[in-house]
Design an enzyme around this catalytic site. Structure first.
Site, PDB file in Angstrom:
ATOM      1  N   GLU A   1      30.957  76.247  32.069  1.00 43.57           N
ATOM      2  CA  GLU A   1      31.103  75.355  33.235  1.00 43.57           C
ATOM      3  C   GLU A   1      30.498  73.976  33.012  1.00 43.57           C
ATOM      4  OE1 GLU A   1      26.997  76.885  33.739  1.00 43.57           O
ATOM      5  OE2 GLU A   1      28.902  77.769  33.080  1.00 43.57           O
TER       6      GLU A   1
ATOM      7  N   CYS B   1      27.116  84.343  32.531  1.00 42.48           N
ATOM      8  CA  CYS B   1      25.672  84.556  32.431  1.00 42.48           C
ATOM      9  C   CYS B   1      25.222  85.715  33.331  1.00 42.48           C
ATOM     10  CB  CYS B   1      24.918  83.259  32.707  1.00 42.48           C
ATOM     11  SG  CYS B   1      23.208  83.306  32.121  1.00 42.48           S
TER      12      CYS B   1
ATOM     13  N   HIS C   1      27.682  79.238  28.879  1.00 43.45           N
ATOM     14  CA  HIS C   1      27.910  78.398  30.063  1.00 43.45           C
ATOM     15  C   HIS C   1      29.055  77.403  29.864  1.00 43.45           C
ATOM     16  CE1 HIS C   1      24.508  79.622  32.596  1.00 43.45           C
ATOM     17  NE2 HIS C   1      23.913  79.898  31.441  1.00 43.45           N
TER      18      HIS C   1
END
Length: 261
Positions: free
Chosen positions: A225, A116, A223
């Site tokens: 994660e 990001c 994203h």
């Protein structure tokens, strides 16, 4: 700080600098820390964001890889010759540290995972430019975060991306298209010459790239994660990053220590 030779590799996580009330703080979201520990099998250490850091060499000497996480702020427009947006949050301390760390890590062949805001930093670090507002620049996909939504809804799949044939991500995914949870306001305008496209959104916006000729230097606009527990590509990205960190650590050891498997 030193990179531990017999335990997990150490991975630096670049902090944001922000205020909580009157207190000036440095921090990174736990989702990145958790994904590094459980997905990449590495030990994260936080690197502060400060304009007072004149050299990043001590940090680069102490880690085996770097993760550049997302954040609420945007890369400052003057860093890529753009026009500033009055309503955009900035973090000049993070810009300073992150851009220098990216260039220094690349020069050493150190593994990089940029997510990001980190994705945008990586493009700027190598001479690329950004759209300050992708919607104002004519891109149609809904990439904006709605803070009124709960986290699980906010980080849902937003759209598909098309993966570059025979690229790193298409190889990891064993697919040509995947769904991603992309949330951002800035986006790539001109891609830096050293970067190679790995994925595009349906509206043509670049959503992932890698640094050409590097063992592992990957930037993704979405994203992974927050998806490592149930999304195969997200977990594969962190696993591949961790494996590259172990290779980097092993290669950096003196020849007398190369008995380690």
């Amino acid at each position: 700080m030193s990179a531990e030779k017999h335990g997990r590799p150490l991975v630096g996580v670049v902090c944001d600098r922000f205020f909580v009330g009157e207190h000036d703080q440095h921090g990174a979201k736990h989702s990145y820390v958790r994904a590094l520990m459980s997905g990449a099998n590495v030990s994260p250490v936080l690197i502060p964001a400060s304009l007072e850091i004149e050299s990043v060499d001590d940090y680069l000497d102490g880690v085996n890889g770097l993760l550049f996480p997302g954040g609420a702020s945007n890369v400052a427009a003057h860093r890529y010759g753009g026009e500033a947006s009055r309503d955009a949050l900035s973090d000049p301390d993070r810009d300073h540290v992150a851009l220098n760390l990216i260039r220094g890590a690349a020069a050493r062949g150190m593994p990089i995972l940029a997510i990001c805001r980190g994705f945008q930093e990586m493009n700027v670090a190598f001479g690329g430019t950004l759209h300050a507002d992708i919607h104002a620049s004519g891109h149609s996909e809904d990439h904006l975060e709605d803070l009124a939504e709960d986290l699980s809804t906010r980080y849902r799949y937003r759209h598909e991306v098309e993966l570059t044939p025979a690229g790193m991500l298409s190889t990891l995914a064993n697919a040509h298209r995947v769904r991603v949870n992309s949330l951002h306001r800035q986006g790539v305008a001109a891609l830096a010459p050293r970067l190679v496209v790995e994925a595009r959104a349906p509206d043509g916006l670049i959503e992932a790239y890698r640094l050409n000729g590097h063992d592992f230097a990957l930037g993704v606009q979405w994203h992974p994660e927050v998806m490592t527990q149930h999304d195969a590509l997200s977990r594969s990205i962190f696993e591949a990053f961790g494996a590259s960190c172990r290779r980097y650590r092993h290669a950096a050891q003196p020849a007398t220590n190369h008995h380690e498997g």
